[in-house]
Design a protein around this motif. Structure first.
Motif, mmCIF file in Angstrom:
data_model
loop_
_atom_site.group_PDB
_atom_site.id
_atom_site.type_symbol
_atom_site.label_atom_id
_atom_site.label_comp_id
_atom_site.label_asym_id
_atom_site.label_seq_id
_atom_site.Cartn_x
_atom_site.Cartn_y
_atom_site.Cartn_z
ATOM 1 N N ASP A 236 83.505 24.044 45.584
ATOM 2 C CA ASP A 236 84.785 24.819 45.865
ATOM 3 C C ASP A 236 85.304 24.674 47.307
ATOM 4 O OD1 ASP A 236 84.554 26.062 43.478
ATOM 5 O OD2 ASP A 236 83.330 27.806 44.143
ATOM 6 N N VAL A 237 84.416 24.605 47.986
ATOM 7 C CA VAL A 237 84.838 24.098 49.583
ATOM 8 C C VAL A 237 85.365 22.645 49.595
ATOM 9 C CG1 VAL A 237 84.039 23.834 51.860
ATOM 10 C CG2 VAL A 237 82.999 25.621 50.592
ATOM 11 N N ALA A 238 84.822 21.998 48.842
ATOM 12 C CA ALA A 238 85.220 20.415 48.948
ATOM 13 C C ALA A 238 86.471 20.299 48.229
ATOM 14 C CB ALA A 238 84.380 19.660 48.183
ATOM 15 N N VAL A 239 86.991 21.038 47.409
ATOM 16 C CA VAL A 239 88.196 21.004 46.794
ATOM 17 C C VAL A 239 89.521 21.603 48.008
ATOM 18 C CG1 VAL A 239 89.939 22.185 45.124
ATOM 19 C CG2 VAL A 239 87.439 21.671 44.425
ATOM 20 N N HIS A 240 89.020 22.463 48.601
ATOM 21 C CA HIS A 240 90.217 23.137 49.760
ATOM 22 C C HIS A 240 90.131 22.030 50.811
ATOM 23 C CE1 HIS A 240 90.529 26.648 47.389
ATOM 24 N NE2 HIS A 240 89.263 26.814 47.491
ATOM 25 N N LYS A 241 89.300 21.331 51.072
ATOM 26 C CA LYS A 241 89.205 20.397 52.471
ATOM 27 C C LYS A 241 89.629 19.013 52.194
ATOM 28 C CE LYS A 241 87.864 23.464 55.078
ATOM 29 N NZ LYS A 241 88.521 24.094 56.231
ATOM 30 N N LYS A 242 90.161 18.766 50.914
ATOM 31 C CA LYS A 242 90.567 17.101 50.653
ATOM 32 C C LYS A 242 91.950 17.133 51.041
ATOM 33 C CE LYS A 242 88.137 16.507 46.501
ATOM 34 N NZ LYS A 242 88.205 15.832 44.816
ATOM 35 N N ARG A 243 92.272 15.776 51.744
ATOM 36 C CA ARG A 243 93.438 15.689 52.250
ATOM 37 C C ARG A 243 93.693 14.087 51.788
ATOM 38 N NH1 ARG A 243 93.813 18.590 57.713
ATOM 39 N NH2 ARG A 243 93.705 20.538 56.896
ATOM 40 N N THR A 244 95.042 13.700 51.576
ATOM 41 C CA THR A 244 95.249 12.215 51.238
ATOM 42 C C THR A 244 95.927 11.627 52.658
ATOM 43 O OG1 THR A 244 95.750 12.849 49.124
ATOM 44 C CG2 THR A 244 96.754 10.786 49.726
#
Length: 126
Positions: free
Chosen positions: A105-113
């Protein structure tokens, strides 16, 4: 020649071995595996329960047997919980699954391109 005194002989292998102070009180120990090891094979086996303490040997529970092991091969095992025997592979797997769900859940919010199109995950502090 009468005034010459013999020189004391130095013997190889008479070194004092290091013994951990915690061995006197620890309920579990690791035993050094002295056979040749393969790559990435652990140096110590265990932990094993201490049954008796003697001057130079410990009696440990190795499977169903009581085995005498010299102090030179022992290392104290510092375990996190008092209920070490209650840990089973099923409880470990369930703990890992709980941690994996919270991290996803945390990883989904912290992804950036990035501008080049790569997906980057930043730690929470950024």
């Amino acid at each position: 020649m009468r005034t010459l005194k013999p020189i004391p002989i130095r013997r190889h292998g008479n070194r004092q071995t290091f013994v951990f102070k915690d061995l006197a009180t620890t309920p579990y120990v690791f035993v050094r595996h002295d056979a040749p090891r393969a790559t990435l094979e652990p140096t110590y086996d265990g932990p094993f329960k201490v049954l008796k303490r003697k001057e130079r040997n410990f009696v440990i529970q190795w499977g169903d047997k009581e085995v005498n092991v010299t102090l030179d091969r022992l290392k104290p095992a510092h375990l996190l919980g008092d209920d070490f025997e209650d840990i089973t592979p099923e409880t470990i797997d369930s703990e890992v699954q709980v941690q994996d769900n919270s991290e996803s859940d945390v990883a989904v919010h912290k992804k950036r391109t990035t501008r080049s199109g790569r997906v980057v995950r930043f730690p929470e502090r950024f």
